[in-house]
Design a protein around this motif. Sequence first.
Motif, PDB file in Angstrom:
ATOM      1  N   ARG A 250       0.847  -1.217   0.000  1.00  0.00           N
ATOM      2  CA  ARG A 250       0.000   0.000   0.000  1.00  0.00           C
ATOM      3  C   ARG A 250       0.872   1.253   0.000  1.00  0.00           C
ATOM      4  O   ARG A 250       0.658   2.181  -0.787  1.00  0.00           O
ATOM      5  CB  ARG A 250      -0.907   0.018   1.244  1.00  0.00           C
ATOM      6  CG  ARG A 250      -2.070  -0.940   1.200  1.00  0.00           C
ATOM      7  CD  ARG A 250      -3.097  -0.609   2.277  1.00  0.00           C
ATOM      8  NE  ARG A 250      -2.557  -0.746   3.634  1.00  0.00           N
ATOM      9  CZ  ARG A 250      -2.504  -1.908   4.294  1.00  0.00           C
ATOM     10  NH1 ARG A 250      -2.915  -3.025   3.704  1.00  0.00           N
ATOM     11  NH2 ARG A 250      -2.037  -1.960   5.531  1.00  0.00           N
ATOM     12  N   PRO A 255       2.047  -3.632  -6.328  1.00  0.00           N
ATOM     13  CA  PRO A 255       1.069  -4.688  -6.059  1.00  0.00           C
ATOM     14  C   PRO A 255       1.720  -6.001  -5.628  1.00  0.00           C
ATOM     15  O   PRO A 255       2.918  -6.219  -5.845  1.00  0.00           O
ATOM     16  CB  PRO A 255       0.364  -4.873  -7.410  1.00  0.00           C
ATOM     17  CG  PRO A 255       0.638  -3.632  -8.186  1.00  0.00           C
ATOM     18  CD  PRO A 255       1.991  -3.178  -7.734  1.00  0.00           C
ATOM     19  N   LEU A 289      -8.652 -10.136  -0.518  1.00  0.00           N
ATOM     20  CA  LEU A 289      -9.303  -9.158  -1.396  1.00  0.00           C
ATOM     21  C   LEU A 289     -10.371  -8.372  -0.638  1.00  0.00           C
ATOM     22  O   LEU A 289     -10.518  -7.164  -0.788  1.00  0.00           O
ATOM     23  CB  LEU A 289      -9.945  -9.882  -2.588  1.00  0.00           C
ATOM     24  CG  LEU A 289      -8.978 -10.455  -3.615  1.00  0.00           C
ATOM     25  CD1 LEU A 289      -9.667 -11.501  -4.480  1.00  0.00           C
ATOM     26  CD2 LEU A 289      -8.396  -9.339  -4.476  1.00  0.00           C
ATOM     27  N   PRO A 293      -9.174  -4.010   0.761  1.00  0.00           N
ATOM     28  CA  PRO A 293      -9.676  -3.452  -0.515  1.00  0.00           C
ATOM     29  C   PRO A 293      -8.761  -2.396  -1.118  1.00  0.00           C
ATOM     30  O   PRO A 293      -8.813  -2.154  -2.312  1.00  0.00           O
ATOM     31  CB  PRO A 293     -11.031  -2.847  -0.147  1.00  0.00           C
ATOM     32  CG  PRO A 293     -10.985  -2.634   1.331  1.00  0.00           C
ATOM     33  CD  PRO A 293     -10.078  -3.680   1.892  1.00  0.00           C
ATOM     34  N   GLU A 294      -7.889  -1.816  -0.305  1.00  0.00           N
ATOM     35  CA  GLU A 294      -6.992  -0.782  -0.852  1.00  0.00           C
ATOM     36  C   GLU A 294      -5.704  -1.392  -1.392  1.00  0.00           C
ATOM     37  O   GLU A 294      -4.865  -0.704  -1.968  1.00  0.00           O
ATOM     38  CB  GLU A 294      -6.698   0.268   0.230  1.00  0.00           C
ATOM     39  CG  GLU A 294      -5.844  -0.188   1.389  1.00  0.00           C
ATOM     40  CD  GLU A 294      -6.558  -1.137   2.366  1.00  0.00           C
ATOM     41  OE1 GLU A 294      -7.712  -1.559   2.139  1.00  0.00           O
ATOM     42  OE2 GLU A 294      -5.915  -1.520   3.369  1.00  0.00           O
ATOM     43  N   ASN A 295      -5.530  -2.715  -1.229  1.00  0.00           N
ATOM     44  CA  ASN A 295      -4.377  -3.389  -1.839  1.00  0.00           C
ATOM     45  C   ASN A 295      -4.761  -3.910  -3.220  1.00  0.00           C
ATOM     46  O   ASN A 295      -5.910  -4.256  -3.470  1.00  0.00           O
ATOM     47  CB  ASN A 295      -3.916  -4.578  -0.972  1.00  0.00           C
ATOM     48  CG  ASN A 295      -3.011  -4.136   0.161  1.00  0.00           C
ATOM     49  OD1 ASN A 295      -3.489  -3.715   1.216  1.00  0.00           O
ATOM     50  ND2 ASN A 295      -1.709  -4.223  -0.048  1.00  0.00           N
ATOM     51  N   ARG A 296      -3.767  -3.986  -4.096  1.00  0.00           N
ATOM     52  CA  ARG A 296      -3.995  -4.576  -5.415  1.00  0.00           C
ATOM     53  C   ARG A 296      -3.270  -5.927  -5.489  1.00  0.00           C
ATOM     54  O   ARG A 296      -2.102  -6.022  -5.110  1.00  0.00           O
ATOM     55  CB  ARG A 296      -3.473  -3.640  -6.511  1.00  0.00           C
ATOM     56  CG  ARG A 296      -4.475  -2.540  -6.890  1.00  0.00           C
ATOM     57  CD  ARG A 296      -3.844  -1.477  -7.752  1.00  0.00           C
ATOM     58  NE  ARG A 296      -2.834  -0.732  -7.001  1.00  0.00           N
ATOM     59  CZ  ARG A 296      -1.687  -0.307  -7.541  1.00  0.00           C
ATOM     60  NH1 ARG A 296      -1.415  -0.580  -8.807  1.00  0.00           N
ATOM     61  NH2 ARG A 296      -0.832   0.369  -6.813  1.00  0.00           N
ATOM     62  N   ARG A 318     -12.567  -5.851  -7.788  1.00  0.00           N
ATOM     63  CA  ARG A 318     -11.854  -5.121  -8.836  1.00  0.00           C
ATOM     64  C   ARG A 318     -10.361  -4.962  -8.488  1.00  0.00           C
ATOM     65  O   ARG A 318      -9.582  -4.612  -9.361  1.00  0.00           O
ATOM     66  CB  ARG A 318     -12.468  -3.742  -9.049  1.00  0.00           C
ATOM     67  CG  ARG A 318     -12.374  -2.811  -7.846  1.00  0.00           C
ATOM     68  CD  ARG A 318     -12.454  -1.364  -8.291  1.00  0.00           C
ATOM     69  NE  ARG A 318     -13.776  -1.047  -8.815  1.00  0.00           N
ATOM     70  CZ  ARG A 318     -14.628  -0.200  -8.215  1.00  0.00           C
ATOM     71  NH1 ARG A 318     -14.297   0.366  -7.060  1.00  0.00           N
ATOM     72  NH2 ARG A 318     -15.799   0.083  -8.761  1.00  0.00           N
ATOM     73  N   ASN A 319     -10.009  -5.268  -7.226  1.00  0.00           N
ATOM     74  CA  ASN A 319      -8.577  -5.143  -6.859  1.00  0.00           C
ATOM     75  C   ASN A 319      -7.809  -6.433  -7.126  1.00  0.00           C
ATOM     76  O   ASN A 319      -6.731  -6.657  -6.570  1.00  0.00           O
ATOM     77  CB  ASN A 319      -8.421  -4.691  -5.404  1.00  0.00           C
ATOM     78  CG  ASN A 319      -9.146  -5.570  -4.390  1.00  0.00           C
ATOM     79  OD1 ASN A 319     -10.192  -6.157  -4.689  1.00  0.00           O
ATOM     80  ND2 ASN A 319      -8.597  -5.682  -3.178  1.00  0.00           N
ATOM     81  N   PHE A 412      -2.953  -1.635 -14.273  1.00  0.00           N
ATOM     82  CA  PHE A 412      -3.195  -2.221 -12.944  1.00  0.00           C
ATOM     83  C   PHE A 412      -2.020  -1.978 -11.996  1.00  0.00           C
ATOM     84  O   PHE A 412      -2.207  -1.781 -10.795  1.00  0.00           O
ATOM     85  CB  PHE A 412      -3.467  -3.722 -13.061  1.00  0.00           C
ATOM     86  CG  PHE A 412      -4.010  -4.328 -11.795  1.00  0.00           C
ATOM     87  CD1 PHE A 412      -3.163  -4.939 -10.880  1.00  0.00           C
ATOM     88  CD2 PHE A 412      -5.373  -4.262 -11.493  1.00  0.00           C
ATOM     89  CE1 PHE A 412      -3.659  -5.494  -9.702  1.00  0.00           C
ATOM     90  CE2 PHE A 412      -5.875  -4.817 -10.323  1.00  0.00           C
ATOM     91  CZ  PHE A 412      -5.025  -5.431  -9.427  1.00  0.00           C
TER      92      PHE A 412
END
Length: 423
Positions: A250, A255, A289, A293-296, A318-319, A412
């Motif tokens: 983050r 990612p 996930l 939610p703020e991690n990809r 979506r992440n 991404f």
Amino acid sequence: MTQITNREQLTAAVNAAIRKQKITDMHTHLYSPNFGELLLWGVDELLTYHYLVAEVMRWSDIPVEDFWKLSKQEQASLIWQKLFIEHSPISEACRGVLTTLQGFGLDIASRNLDEYRKYFSRFDSYSQVDRVLQLSNVDHVVMTNDPFDDRERPIWLSGTKPDPRFHAALRIDPLLNDYANTKHRLREWGYHVDDAWTQKSVDEVRRFLKDWIGRMNPVYMAVSLPYDFQYPDDSDRSRIITDCILPISRETGVPFALMIGVNRRVHPALGDAGDSVGKASIKPLEYMLSRYPENRFITTFLSRENQHELCVLGRKFRNLLIFGCWWFMNNPVIINEITRMRTELLGLSIVPQHSDARVLDQLIYKWSHSKEIIANVLIDKYNDILRTGWVIETAEIERDVADLFRNNFWRFVGRNDMVKYGE
Ligand code: HDL
Ligand code: ZN
């Protein structure tokens, strides 16, 4: 703007768009040519790819330990004799060697291995990189860069930077999968982790990650995980993921890539050829996930049985970026199946393929084989909507293809400067 009205025009447009599209290969084991001997290329490396080592063992009764005593060229000659001459080379890995040699314009019908060797002996790694990237139409390669690899670490520590076409991925398997031993190496390198998982240990592992992110400028951090991977649980791996990997991901915007489903060294004597596969649980990824939610997250699974639930998970979060037909999945029958599954469940919001190439020249076959399959899937899917009366423009096909083979990945990982259309 050219409107497509029938399957024949569609086929031509999709094939032309894919033929033209420059590719970003988001996971390989290749190295920038200035990393020296780490970059493998040439026909003997092609023939001794660990996929073919596994296959030759089925036709040869050579004791495994004797095989490893052979020189690289002797190993390659044995593989050529057994898998190409004594038996037809119809496996995907065998066919790949032939497609690659064909890509260089060599006389495949001659079956003259020494002729092929002579051809490669004329080049050096730098010219070979230019040639193979041109022949495969790959213009950006993501490496697998392992600070725990004793050959690779000094190259980075010396300040060496890769060729701009080669991008780093920080690979952390020993940190996450073998921390009991790895913590001693961290201490040797000046990262003073405690035996217990203390705040000091957390801070030092985070410092290790940030030092290597600063050194490599990786496009993602990656780990391959066993088929029985669980998270969260009472393990060093879970503690490091929670306290270090995810916060640093983050903080730095790098990612976290999880490659799940390996069953390492079921036949240790075979080395890299001795790894197998296992059906994994999708639950650890689902938890991450949802909880972060703020991690990809970038993910691929090794087992065919995990693919459908992975697609469904992609619909929920979506992440998550789903990519590639990894390793034992990288065979036409499965590439076709999961690419259709993915486009039907996720549309074009995926990265359909990566090469996983270990030998530079493999880019030629791994991409030509996959592009053919992906093209046929796209033609069918576009044709399905054409039949409803939907109108398709050639430029839209080119846009979609650019997203699949390049832009979805760079967008991404937060590198919008690399997102390009029309070139
Ligand atoms: O862990 C990985 O990145 C895998 O791709 C392994 O390197 C595996 O040996 C491989 O080369 N698969 O294609
Ligand atoms: Zn790999």
